[in-house]
Design an enzyme around this catalytic site. Structure first.
Site, PDB file in Angstrom:
ATOM      1  N   TYR A 137       0.821  -1.214   0.000  1.00  0.00           N
ATOM      2  CA  TYR A 137       0.000   0.000   0.000  1.00  0.00           C
ATOM      3  C   TYR A 137       0.858   1.268   0.000  1.00  0.00           C
ATOM      4  O   TYR A 137       0.395   2.321  -0.418  1.00  0.00           O
ATOM      5  CB  TYR A 137      -0.895   0.040   1.244  1.00  0.00           C
ATOM      6  CG  TYR A 137      -2.220  -0.652   1.094  1.00  0.00           C
ATOM      7  CD1 TYR A 137      -2.288  -1.986   0.729  1.00  0.00           C
ATOM      8  CD2 TYR A 137      -3.406   0.037   1.336  1.00  0.00           C
ATOM      9  CE1 TYR A 137      -3.507  -2.624   0.610  1.00  0.00           C
ATOM     10  CE2 TYR A 137      -4.635  -0.595   1.220  1.00  0.00           C
ATOM     11  CZ  TYR A 137      -4.677  -1.920   0.858  1.00  0.00           C
ATOM     12  OH  TYR A 137      -5.884  -2.545   0.743  1.00  0.00           O
ATOM     13  N   LYS A 185       3.002 -15.440   2.656  1.00  0.00           N
ATOM     14  CA  LYS A 185       3.185 -16.184   1.405  1.00  0.00           C
ATOM     15  C   LYS A 185       4.686 -16.453   1.288  1.00  0.00           C
ATOM     16  O   LYS A 185       5.347 -16.043   0.322  1.00  0.00           O
ATOM     17  CB  LYS A 185       2.639 -15.347   0.231  1.00  0.00           C
ATOM     18  CG  LYS A 185       2.556 -16.095  -1.086  1.00  0.00           C
ATOM     19  CD  LYS A 185       1.435 -17.113  -1.140  1.00  0.00           C
ATOM     20  CE  LYS A 185       1.494 -17.902  -2.443  1.00  0.00           C
ATOM     21  NZ  LYS A 185       0.507 -19.017  -2.468  1.00  0.00           N
ATOM     22  N   ASP A 217      -3.208 -18.389   0.975  1.00  0.00           N
ATOM     23  CA  ASP A 217      -4.255 -19.069   0.189  1.00  0.00           C
ATOM     24  C   ASP A 217      -4.931 -20.156   1.024  1.00  0.00           C
ATOM     25  O   ASP A 217      -6.149 -20.314   1.016  1.00  0.00           O
ATOM     26  CB  ASP A 217      -3.695 -19.633  -1.128  1.00  0.00           C
ATOM     27  CG  ASP A 217      -2.397 -20.409  -0.959  1.00  0.00           C
ATOM     28  OD1 ASP A 217      -1.795 -20.374   0.129  1.00  0.00           O
ATOM     29  OD2 ASP A 217      -1.976 -21.064  -1.936  1.00  0.00           O
ATOM     30  N   ASP A 241      -6.324  -6.930   4.391  1.00  0.00           N
ATOM     31  CA  ASP A 241      -7.464  -6.277   3.752  1.00  0.00           C
ATOM     32  C   ASP A 241      -8.432  -7.342   3.234  1.00  0.00           C
ATOM     33  O   ASP A 241      -9.633  -7.303   3.494  1.00  0.00           O
ATOM     34  CB  ASP A 241      -6.964  -5.402   2.587  1.00  0.00           C
ATOM     35  CG  ASP A 241      -8.098  -4.737   1.842  1.00  0.00           C
ATOM     36  OD1 ASP A 241      -9.036  -4.247   2.503  1.00  0.00           O
ATOM     37  OD2 ASP A 241      -8.057  -4.707   0.592  1.00  0.00           O
ATOM     38  N   ASP A 245     -12.189  -8.919   5.140  1.00  0.00           N
ATOM     39  CA  ASP A 245     -13.499  -8.907   4.482  1.00  0.00           C
ATOM     40  C   ASP A 245     -14.113 -10.306   4.495  1.00  0.00           C
ATOM     41  O   ASP A 245     -15.302 -10.482   4.767  1.00  0.00           O
ATOM     42  CB  ASP A 245     -13.384  -8.436   3.024  1.00  0.00           C
ATOM     43  CG  ASP A 245     -13.692  -6.953   2.873  1.00  0.00           C
ATOM     44  OD1 ASP A 245     -13.465  -6.202   3.848  1.00  0.00           O
ATOM     45  OD2 ASP A 245     -14.156  -6.541   1.793  1.00  0.00           O
TER      46      ASP A 245
HETATM   47  C1  IPM Z   1     -10.299  -1.118   4.177  1.00  0.00           C
HETATM   48  C2  IPM Z   1     -10.582  -0.546   2.819  1.00  0.00           C
HETATM   49  C3  IPM Z   1      -9.407   0.352   2.427  1.00  0.00           C
HETATM   50  C4  IPM Z   1      -8.176  -0.528   2.398  1.00  0.00           C
HETATM   51  C5  IPM Z   1      -9.574   1.105   1.103  1.00  0.00           C
HETATM   52  C6  IPM Z   1     -10.856   1.908   1.062  1.00  0.00           C
HETATM   53  C7  IPM Z   1      -8.379   1.996   0.839  1.00  0.00           C
HETATM   54  O1  IPM Z   1     -10.792  -1.564   1.901  1.00  0.00           O
HETATM   55  O2  IPM Z   1     -10.169  -0.326   5.131  1.00  0.00           O
HETATM   56  O3  IPM Z   1     -10.233  -2.341   4.301  1.00  0.00           O
HETATM   57  O4  IPM Z   1      -7.905  -1.201   1.419  1.00  0.00           O
HETATM   58  O5  IPM Z   1      -7.450  -0.535   3.399  1.00  0.00           O
HETATM   59 MG    MG Z   2     -10.873  -3.512   2.774  1.00  0.00          MG
END
Ligand code: IPM
Ligand code: MG
Length: 357
Positions: A137, A185, A217, A241, A245
Site C-alpha cells: 500500500y 506467502k 491461500d 485487507d 473482508d
Molecule cells: C479497508 C478498505 C481500504 C483498504 C480502502 C478503502 C483503501 O478496503 O479499510 O479495508 O484497502 O485498506
Molecule cells: Mg478492505
C-alpha cells in the site's frame, strides 16, 4: 479530566451513525470532550481537500478519533486519485497518525447467528490483526512507465514494522484464547520470509501463546471451512485487507462489525487509536434515518477498551447491543419476519437506554 475525542462523521451514512455512537458514549456517564471536523468528500467539497490540515491537527491533539465513513459516487472520478476520499483521506490518516495496528474482530452475534452463510453456523470469534502502514500500500516506487503501459507497485517491509505489529498481536492474543496464526506467502515472497523470521524470533517472549504459520491461500480456504479454529490472525497489509473482508462476511454480521487502528501509547500512557465501522458510506440510504449504527457503536466500545482502558464500560456497551438485538429490534439491513423495524436513532436510543440500565 475528560477524554478528548475527535469526531469525523465523513460522508453518506457516516454522520447518522456517528451521532448514535456519540449518544451511547454520553450515556455511559464518562466525561468526554467531542470536537467535530470534516473528512472525505464532505471535506473536499467544503475545503478542497479530503483531509484538511486542521482535521489532521485536531486528530493529533486528541486521545482518539471516531470516524464514520468516507467516499461515494460523487467523488469517485476526482483527479488526481490522491484527492479522492479513500486514497486522499484514509491512507494519509493511517500514515500520518502512525496507525500501524489494525484490529478487526469478526465475532458472530448470537441473536443474528442465522445470518451466517456457512453450514451449521460455526461459532466464529476471531480477530484479524492487520499491519496497516506498510507493505504494497505504501512501498515505492509506485508508478506507470512506458507511456502508461507498464505499472509498478512495491511491497516493502522492514524488521521494525514486523516487530511492532507482532507484539500487538501477541498482546491481544493474551487477552483471548492465546493462539496466533501468522499468515504470509513465504513460499513465494521475500517480504513474507522476513515476516515469518521476525515473528518466530519474537514468539518466545510470549511462551503462553501458541504460534503457528499459514500460507495466505490456505488461510482463505480454512476461513470458510473451519473458522472456529482461529483466534488471532496476524498478517500484512494487503492480505489483511482481503482476509478481514472474508472473515467479517462469514459471521453474517458484516454491517455490524467495528474496527480499531492503533498507534503506540502517547506520553499520557493512552494508546492513540482511530475507531470506525468496517462498512462503507452506503450513499444509497444516506440521510434517510435507516442506517444501522451498531458497527459504529461497537467501534466506540473498542475506543473505551483500547484507548481509555475502560474495559468494564466497553463490555456494558457490547452487552447492551446484544440485549437490544435479543429484544428483536432491527434496522432494515438485518430485518427479518417477526422482528420490530426501527430507524437509526431509535436503535441508538434503545442501546443508550440499555447502557444506562
Ligand atoms: C479497508 C478498505 C481500504 C483498504 C480502502 C478503502 C483503501 O478496503 O479499510 O479495508 O484497502 O485498506
Ligand atoms: Mg478492505
Amino acid at each position: 479530566m475528560s477524554y478528548r475525542v475527535a469526531v469525523l462523521p465523513g460522508d453518506g451514512i457516516g454522520p447518522e451513525v456517528v451521532t448514535e455512537a456519540v449518544k451511547v458514549l454520553k450515556a455511559t456517564g464518562l466525561a468526554f470532550e467531542f470536537t467535530e471536523a470534516l473528512v472525505g468528500g464532505a471535506a473536499y467539497d467544503a475545503k478542497g481537500h479530503p483531509l484538511p490540515a486542521e482535521t489532521l491537527e485536531l486528530c493529533k491533539q486528541s486521545d482518539a478519533v471516531l470516524l464514520g465513513a468516507v467516499g461515494g459516487p460523487m467523488w469517485d472520478k476526482i483527479e488526481p486519485v490522491s484527492m479522492r476520499p479513500e486514497v486522499g483521506a484514509l491512507l494519509p490518516l493511517r500514515a500520518e497518525l502512525n496507525l500501524y495496528a489494525n484490529v478487526r474482530p469478526a465475532k458472530m452475534i448470537p441473536a443474528l447467528a442465522d445470518a451466517c452463510p456457512l453450514k451449521g453456523n460455526p461459532k466464529i470469534d476471531l480477530v484479524v490483526m492487520r499491519e496497516l502502514t506498510g507493505g504494497i500500500y505504501f512501498g515505492r516506487p509506485r508508478e506507470r512507465q512506458e507511456g502508461g503501459n507498464r505499472a509498478i507497485d512495491t511491497m516493502v517491509y522492514s524488521r521494525h514494522e514486523v516487530e511492532r505489529i507482532t507484539h500487538r498481536a501477541f498482546e491481544i492474543a493474551r487477552q483471548r484464547r492465546k493462539e496466533v496464526v501468522s499468515v504470509d506467502k513465504a513460499n513465494v515472497l521475500e517480504c513474507s520470509r522476513l515476516w515469518r523470521e521476525v515473528v518466530n524470533e519474537i514468539a518466545p517472549q510470549y511462551p503462553d501463546v501458541k504460534l503457528s504459520h499459514m500460507l495466505v491461500d490456505n488461510c482463505a480456504m480454512q476461513l470458510v471451512r473451519t473458522p472456529q479454529q482461529f483466534d488471532v490472525i496476524l498478517t500484512e497489509n494487503m492480505f489483511g485487507d482481503i482476509l478481514s473482508d472474508e472473515a467479517s462476511m462469514i459471521t453474517g454480521s458484516l454491517g455490524l462489525l467495528p474496527s480499531a487502528s492503533l498507534s503506540d501509547a502517547k506520553a499520557s500512557g493512552k494508546v492513540f487509536g482511530l475507531y470506525e465501522p468496517i462498512h462503507g458510506s452506503a450513499p444509497d440510504i444516506a440521510g434517510q434515518g435507516k442506517a444501522n449504527p451498531i458497527a459504529t457503536i461497537l467501534s466506540a466500545a473498542m475506543m473505551l477498551q483500547y484507548t481509555f482502558g475502560e474495559d468494564a464500560v466497553a463490555a456494558r456497551i457490547e452487552s447492551a447491543v446484544e440485549k437490544v438485538l435479543e429484544s428483536r429490534l432491527r434496522t432494515g439491513d438485518i430485518f427479518t419476519e417477526g422482528m420490530t423495524l426501527v430507524g437509526t436513532s431509535q436503535m441508538g436510543d434503545a442501546i443508550s437506554k440499555a447502557v444506562q440500565a
